[in-house]
Write a protein that holds these residues in place. Structure first.
Motif, PDB file in Angstrom:
ATOM      1  N   ASP A   1       5.786  28.606  32.656  1.00 24.98           N
ATOM      2  CA  ASP A   1       5.115  27.329  32.362  1.00 24.98           C
ATOM      3  C   ASP A   1       4.661  27.274  30.910  1.00 24.98           C
ATOM      4  O   ASP A   1       4.786  26.248  30.237  1.00 24.98           O
ATOM      5  CB  ASP A   1       3.893  27.146  33.271  1.00 24.98           C
ATOM      6  CG  ASP A   1       4.281  26.770  34.699  1.00 24.98           C
ATOM      7  OD1 ASP A   1       5.474  26.488  34.928  1.00 24.98           O
ATOM      8  OD2 ASP A   1       3.401  26.766  35.576  1.00 24.98           O
ATOM      9  N   SER A   2       4.103  28.408  30.416  1.00 24.34           N
ATOM     10  CA  SER A   2       3.601  28.435  29.038  1.00 24.34           C
ATOM     11  C   SER A   2       4.726  28.243  28.029  1.00 24.34           C
ATOM     12  O   SER A   2       4.504  27.802  26.906  1.00 24.34           O
ATOM     13  CB  SER A   2       2.868  29.747  28.757  1.00 24.34           C
ATOM     14  OG  SER A   2       3.773  30.813  28.568  1.00 24.34           O
TER      15      SER A   2
ATOM     16  N   GLY B   1       5.162  38.936  18.207  1.00 22.29           N
ATOM     17  CA  GLY B   1       6.315  38.105  18.540  1.00 22.29           C
ATOM     18  C   GLY B   1       6.075  37.219  19.748  1.00 22.29           C
ATOM     19  O   GLY B   1       6.812  36.256  19.988  1.00 22.29           O
ATOM     20  N   LEU B   2       5.024  37.506  20.535  1.00 14.70           N
ATOM     21  CA  LEU B   2       4.641  36.665  21.662  1.00 14.70           C
ATOM     22  C   LEU B   2       3.841  35.472  21.149  1.00 14.70           C
ATOM     23  O   LEU B   2       3.165  35.556  20.125  1.00 14.70           O
ATOM     24  CB  LEU B   2       3.765  37.444  22.648  1.00 14.70           C
ATOM     25  CG  LEU B   2       4.400  38.582  23.455  1.00 14.70           C
ATOM     26  CD1 LEU B   2       3.311  39.350  24.181  1.00 14.70           C
ATOM     27  CD2 LEU B   2       5.421  38.057  24.439  1.00 14.70           C
ATOM     28  N   THR B   3       3.869  34.384  21.897  1.00 12.36           N
ATOM     29  CA  THR B   3       2.994  33.257  21.558  1.00 12.36           C
ATOM     30  C   THR B   3       1.572  33.616  21.993  1.00 12.36           C
ATOM     31  O   THR B   3       1.363  34.535  22.787  1.00 12.36           O
ATOM     32  CB  THR B   3       3.428  31.976  22.280  1.00 12.36           C
ATOM     33  OG1 THR B   3       3.255  32.159  23.702  1.00 12.36           O
ATOM     34  CG2 THR B   3       4.880  31.629  21.994  1.00 12.36           C
ATOM     35  N   SER B   4       0.597  32.876  21.505  1.00  9.25           N
ATOM     36  CA  SER B   4      -0.801  33.160  21.871  1.00  9.25           C
ATOM     37  C   SER B   4      -1.018  32.953  23.365  1.00  9.25           C
ATOM     38  O   SER B   4      -1.807  33.672  23.992  1.00  9.25           O
ATOM     39  CB  SER B   4      -1.749  32.270  21.064  1.00  9.25           C
ATOM     40  OG  SER B   4      -1.448  30.904  21.271  1.00  9.25           O
ATOM     41  N   ASP B   5      -0.317  31.972  23.959  1.00  8.60           N
ATOM     42  CA  ASP B   5      -0.442  31.732  25.400  1.00  8.60           C
ATOM     43  C   ASP B   5       0.117  32.915  26.192  1.00  8.60           C
ATOM     44  O   ASP B   5      -0.482  33.354  27.176  1.00  8.60           O
ATOM     45  CB  ASP B   5       0.302  30.449  25.804  1.00  8.60           C
ATOM     46  CG  ASP B   5      -0.315  29.207  25.187  1.00  8.60           C
ATOM     47  OD1 ASP B   5      -1.535  29.240  24.929  1.00  8.60           O
ATOM     48  OD2 ASP B   5       0.408  28.226  24.947  1.00  8.60           O
ATOM     49  N   GLU B   6       1.261  33.428  25.756  1.00  6.89           N
ATOM     50  CA  GLU B   6       1.856  34.589  26.432  1.00  6.89           C
ATOM     51  C   GLU B   6       0.942  35.804  26.309  1.00  6.89           C
ATOM     52  O   GLU B   6       0.730  36.533  27.285  1.00  6.89           O
ATOM     53  CB  GLU B   6       3.225  34.915  25.821  1.00  6.89           C
ATOM     54  CG  GLU B   6       4.316  33.929  26.197  1.00  6.89           C
ATOM     55  CD  GLU B   6       5.608  34.184  25.442  1.00  6.89           C
ATOM     56  OE1 GLU B   6       6.681  34.024  26.041  1.00  6.89           O
ATOM     57  OE2 GLU B   6       5.551  34.534  24.246  1.00  6.89           O
TER      58      GLU B   6
ATOM     59  N   THR C   1      11.330  34.797  15.716  1.00  6.63           N
ATOM     60  CA  THR C   1      10.548  35.086  16.928  1.00  6.63           C
ATOM     61  C   THR C   1       9.610  33.915  17.197  1.00  6.63           C
ATOM     62  O   THR C   1       9.123  33.260  16.267  1.00  6.63           O
ATOM     63  CB  THR C   1       9.704  36.369  16.778  1.00  6.63           C
ATOM     64  OG1 THR C   1       8.671  36.156  15.804  1.00  6.63           O
ATOM     65  CG2 THR C   1      10.566  37.558  16.372  1.00  6.63           C
ATOM     66  N   ARG C   2       9.356  33.660  18.471  1.00 11.64           N
ATOM     67  CA  ARG C   2       8.472  32.538  18.824  1.00 11.64           C
ATOM     68  C   ARG C   2       7.056  32.784  18.304  1.00 11.64           C
ATOM     69  O   ARG C   2       6.347  31.831  17.975  1.00 11.64           O
ATOM     70  CB  ARG C   2       8.486  32.284  20.327  1.00 11.64           C
ATOM     71  CG  ARG C   2       8.187  33.474  21.194  1.00 11.64           C
ATOM     72  CD  ARG C   2       8.612  33.232  22.644  1.00 11.64           C
ATOM     73  NE  ARG C   2       8.281  34.356  23.510  1.00 11.64           N
ATOM     74  CZ  ARG C   2       8.995  35.468  23.584  1.00 11.64           C
ATOM     75  NH1 ARG C   2      10.082  35.603  22.827  1.00 11.64           N
ATOM     76  NH2 ARG C   2       8.645  36.447  24.402  1.00 11.64           N
TER      77      ARG C   2
ATOM     78  N   VAL D   1      -5.560  24.911  29.122  1.00 11.91           N
ATOM     79  CA  VAL D   1      -4.562  23.836  29.177  1.00 11.91           C
ATOM     80  C   VAL D   1      -3.589  23.974  28.016  1.00 11.91           C
ATOM     81  O   VAL D   1      -3.966  23.852  26.853  1.00 11.91           O
ATOM     82  CB  VAL D   1      -5.225  22.436  29.155  1.00 11.91           C
ATOM     83  CG1 VAL D   1      -4.169  21.343  29.084  1.00 11.91           C
ATOM     84  CG2 VAL D   1      -6.092  22.244  30.384  1.00 11.91           C
ATOM     85  N   MET D   2      -2.325  24.262  28.362  1.00  9.55           N
ATOM     86  CA  MET D   2      -1.263  24.346  27.377  1.00  9.55           C
ATOM     87  C   MET D   2      -0.407  23.083  27.492  1.00  9.55           C
ATOM     88  O   MET D   2      -0.664  22.234  28.348  1.00  9.55           O
ATOM     89  CB  MET D   2      -0.438  25.605  27.607  1.00  9.55           C
ATOM     90  CG  MET D   2      -1.268  26.869  27.442  1.00  9.55           C
ATOM     91  SD  MET D   2      -0.486  28.350  28.100  1.00  9.55           S
ATOM     92  CE  MET D   2      -1.186  28.474  29.724  1.00  9.55           C
ATOM     93  N   GLU D   3       0.607  22.968  26.643  1.00 10.86           N
ATOM     94  CA  GLU D   3       1.392  21.731  26.602  1.00 10.86           C
ATOM     95  C   GLU D   3       1.964  21.369  27.973  1.00 10.86           C
ATOM     96  O   GLU D   3       1.859  20.228  28.425  1.00 10.86           O
ATOM     97  CB  GLU D   3       2.529  21.861  25.580  1.00 10.86           C
ATOM     98  CG  GLU D   3       3.337  20.583  25.442  1.00 10.86           C
ATOM     99  CD  GLU D   3       4.481  20.705  24.447  1.00 10.86           C
ATOM    100  OE1 GLU D   3       5.217  19.723  24.287  1.00 10.86           O
ATOM    101  OE2 GLU D   3       4.632  21.787  23.838  1.00 10.86           O
ATOM    102  N   PHE D   4       2.561  22.349  28.649  1.00  9.67           N
ATOM    103  CA  PHE D   4       3.181  22.088  29.949  1.00  9.67           C
ATOM    104  C   PHE D   4       2.133  21.578  30.940  1.00  9.67           C
ATOM    105  O   PHE D   4       2.353  20.608  31.664  1.00  9.67           O
ATOM    106  CB  PHE D   4       3.835  23.372  30.473  1.00  9.67           C
ATOM    107  CG  PHE D   4       4.580  23.201  31.762  1.00  9.67           C
ATOM    108  CD1 PHE D   4       5.871  22.682  31.773  1.00  9.67           C
ATOM    109  CD2 PHE D   4       4.000  23.561  32.971  1.00  9.67           C
ATOM    110  CE1 PHE D   4       6.557  22.524  32.961  1.00  9.67           C
ATOM    111  CE2 PHE D   4       4.678  23.411  34.167  1.00  9.67           C
ATOM    112  CZ  PHE D   4       5.969  22.886  34.163  1.00  9.67           C
ATOM    113  N   ARG D   5       0.948  22.225  30.953  1.00  3.65           N
ATOM    114  CA  ARG D   5      -0.125  21.826  31.867  1.00  3.65           C
ATOM    115  C   ARG D   5      -0.685  20.455  31.469  1.00  3.65           C
ATOM    116  O   ARG D   5      -1.017  19.640  32.346  1.00  3.65           O
ATOM    117  CB  ARG D   5      -1.232  22.880  31.843  1.00  3.65           C
ATOM    118  CG  ARG D   5      -2.325  22.659  32.861  1.00  3.65           C
ATOM    119  CD  ARG D   5      -1.858  22.972  34.269  1.00  3.65           C
ATOM    120  NE  ARG D   5      -1.745  24.390  34.505  1.00  3.65           N
ATOM    121  CZ  ARG D   5      -0.921  24.924  35.395  1.00  3.65           C
ATOM    122  NH1 ARG D   5      -0.128  24.149  36.112  1.00  3.65           N
ATOM    123  NH2 ARG D   5      -0.864  26.234  35.574  1.00  3.65           N
TER     124      ARG D   5
END
Length: 679
Positions: free
Chosen positions: A212-213, A236-241, A546-547, A605-609
């Motif tokens: 979802d993130s 290399g991970l996003t902050s949400d990950e 990298t994302r 709440v992230m973009e998808f949420r």
């Protein structure tokens, strides 16, 4: 009121709150800006206590310089404010005591005992400072390896890991980001299939949240490792990950993380066992302070009676490691002279801009209260502090950032110029202030407003250029997607299509082209693509970055856009940029459709949420604050009761904060003359 000052969060100067006291949680850079804004509004005496975690950061390059400036200003301007600095890895406490006029409290107490080991071939040695070589033989490693496993895992990481997981947790520090992913993947191949059953439902939920993130995308490495309770953790991970991985590890859903050294600083993720894959960070040998930060993660209070750290080493590094485990902490030196005295230049400019000092003599008086002054003999390299201040003042004059009212060297009144004030107010790096002014001036001559492309280039951070090397085939492909007007702008900036085409074809280019402009435009193309409603994952794939880097670029651009906005507000000729950059800052901060921005402010709440909530009818903060968590769970996919409660609670808190801020503004407007503070 607990207020966050990080990234794009935080208001300068902070909102006045008569009814409540405030606790500001800040990054080093935001903390400095906060102190500056309080000095400027004569409110610094409102700050009663400053707590600095990881005080050894004073010795860390440009960030250390900013921290030293902040503390020196607090000491000088508001002598009643208490400062508490904390660190587990400080060598020269005496210097810092003099700098802060501080008492020293030291304690060796640890809630969980730490046992340090090193592994050489099949033998484990305990670190023992009392022994001549610092090591005592402890045991042989017993684990049956096939010849295939021996080739894949010559350092016996799987054996060390299998002794503790999944019942207990483990961290493996690796030298590089790629090594983190490889080690996590390698361990999974040889773990027992029973690991898949351990907390299986929670791991499935974590994978769903990670997907979802990423707006439906999931990292193939995590997809393979998470079912076994493993994950990697690096930039290399996003902050949400990263947040999801950290929460899963803290709750025991994940039992092992492979990570880079950055996890050792500032993130509270302890482990029963910490393994250091090698005594290197990248190509550099570990410093004593880095080593102590990493091994300090071993031992979970309330869960373990003992924490273990194991450093894996090769024969060639044995002597170096003996020194590493027994050496004293490195000395923490002032960084105001780091990178061509830039910290000192920036400090003098801000002191004059804030009217804290007005002459060279006064600047010298201020500087006597810095760490640089304490370490003048070791750091100043055969120059006195006064000579360095006079040289720096001349450089600022030559750059047109300050001017003197007379030519009497020590008694001349120093004043900040318009450009100097803009640079100081915008927190613009002194290396870029004149370049930024030229870029903005040139931009006004032919600003293209039928797309964000031109504006995005103007706020693409200069300091990200050195971190990226353009892929010429991708550059040419993306360049050809631009409209004719946008290509014309690129040519006006100094990057014509013919240049990019020749580079993509592998041909030499005789024409002199500014490499900084070329790379900056490439980064601008990345940002521009993100603003056109394309997911971070798609952009990462399209540009082969990298994302985590793409997200860091976006975050940096958002912060720099805000800085450029403050820069232009101080220069009348740039009046047209104010409205444009205000909107662009909002777009870069959230990088979503405008209607989703209020929902994105809510924790969790992230973009998808946000899209899910918006489509379900929760279109404003008020709607969300009044939502029933049970209804949210039933109306949305992959949303659990705990998350729903957190979202509603955060929305209520945000709404209350906004209401209190507005009420405070009303009270200030209605203040009677008798209530006004005396000047």
């Amino acid at each position: 009121m607990v207020e966050e000052y990080a990234g794009s969060k935080g208001k300068f100067p902070p909102v006045k709150r008569r009814a409540k006291n405030s606790l500001y949680i800040t990054t080093i850079e935001k903390g400095h800006s906060l102190v500056n804004s309080l000095i400027e509004t004569h409110r610094l005496d409102n700050i009663g206590l400053v707590v600095v975690d990881e005080l050894h950061m004073l010795g860390d390059g440009s960030r250390g310089a900013v921290l030293e400036m902040t503390l020196a200003k607090v000491k000088y301007v508001c002598k009643g404010t208490q400062i508490i600095g904390m660190s587990a890895t400080l060598g020269n406490v005496g210097d810092l005591q003099k700098f802060l006029s501080a008492e020293n409290y030291t304690n060796d107490f640890r809630p969980v005992q730490l046992k340090e080991y090193v592994k050489l071939r099949d033998s484990i040695y305990e670190v023992n400072p009392k022994e001549e070589d610092g090591l005592t033989f402890s045991r042989l490693l017993s684990f049956k390896y096939s010849s295939a496993m021996q080739k894949v895992d010559p350092d016996h990481i799987i054996a060390l890991v299998a002794e503790v997981i999944p019942q207990k947790s483990c961290l493996i520090f690796c030298a590089t980001k790629k090594n983190c992913e490889n080690v996590a993947g390698m361990i999974c191949k040889y773990l027992n299939k029973d690991f898949l059953k351990h907390r299986e439902p929670e791991k499935a939920a974590l994978l769903a949240e990670l997907k979802d993130s990423g707006s439906g995308c999931l990292c193939p490495v995590l997809q393979k490792t998470v079912p076994y309770g493993l994950a990697y953790h690096h930039s290399g991970l996003t902050s949400d990950e990263r947040k999801l991985v950290e929460e899963a590890y803290s709750s025991g859903v994940l039992c092992l993380l492979t990570c880079t050294s950055t996890l050792a600083a500032g993130i509270n993720l302890p482990a029963c066992r910490v393994i250091l894959r090698s005594p290197y960070v990248g190509a550099d040998f570990l410093k004593r302070s880095q080593y102590k930060q990493m091994v300090g993660r071993a031992g979970r209070a309330g869960l373990d009676s003992v924490g273990e750290s194991i450093l894996i080493l090769q024969d060639k590094d044995k002597d170096k490691v003996k020194n590493l485990v027994s050496a004293p902490m490195e000395t923490c030196y002032s960084n105001l002279l780091h990178d061509g005295n830039r910290g000192l230049l920036s400090l003098i400019l801000s002191l004059i801009g804030l009217n804290v000092t007005q002459t060279v003599e006064q600047v010298l008086g201020f500087m006597s209260g810095t760490l640089l002054s304490v370490q003048e003999v070791q750091v100043c390299q055969q120059k006195t502090l006064k000579e360095l201040i006079q040289e720096s003042t001349e450089i600022l004059k030559q750059k047109g950032l300050i001017e003197a009212s007379s030519y009497v060297p020590d008694n001349a009144i120093l004043q900040i110029t318009r450009l100097g004030r803009a640079t100081f107010k915008g927190s613009i790096h002194l290396s870029y202030c004149d370049v930024l002014y030229k870029d903005l001036s040139k931009g006004l001559e032919g600003l293209l407003l039928n797309s964000f492309m031109h504006l995005v280039y103007l706020v693409t951070p200069y300091d990200m250029v050195s971190l990226c090397k353009p892929d010429w085939m991708i550059y040419f492909r993306e360049f050809t997607k631009l409209s004719a007007a946008e290509q014309k702008i690129a040519a006006a900036l100094g990057v014509p299509e013919s240049f990019v085409a020749r580079k993509a074809a592998g041909q030499s280019v005789r024409k002199c082209v500014d490499a900084v402009v070329v790379t900056r435009l490439y980064l601008a193309l990345v940002l521009y693509s993100l603003l056109r409603e394309t997911t971070l994952w798609n952009i990462s794939d399209r540009f082969q970055l990298t994302r985590g880097f793409v997200q860091a670029l976006l975050s940096s651009a958002s912060a720099f856009c805000s800085c450029v906005l403050h820069f232009t507000e101080e220069l009348e000729e740039f009046w047209a940029f104010k409205a444009l950059l205000t909107e662009l800052t909002r777009r870069l901060t959230y990088c979503v459709q405008a209607e989703l921005i209020p929902l994105m402010e809510v924790a969790g709440v992230m973009e998808f949420r946000a899209k899910q909530l918006y489509n379900a009818g929760y279109k404003t903060l008020a709607h969300l604050a009044n939502a029933d968590p049970n209804v949210l769970v039933n109306s949305m996919e992959n949303l659990y009761k705990k998350q729903a409660n957190q979202i509603v609670s955060s929305a209520k808190m945000l709404l209350q904060e906004k209401a209190e801020t507005l009420q405070q503004e009303v009270d200030d407007l209605l203040m009677l003359p008798n209530d006004l503070p005396s000047v």
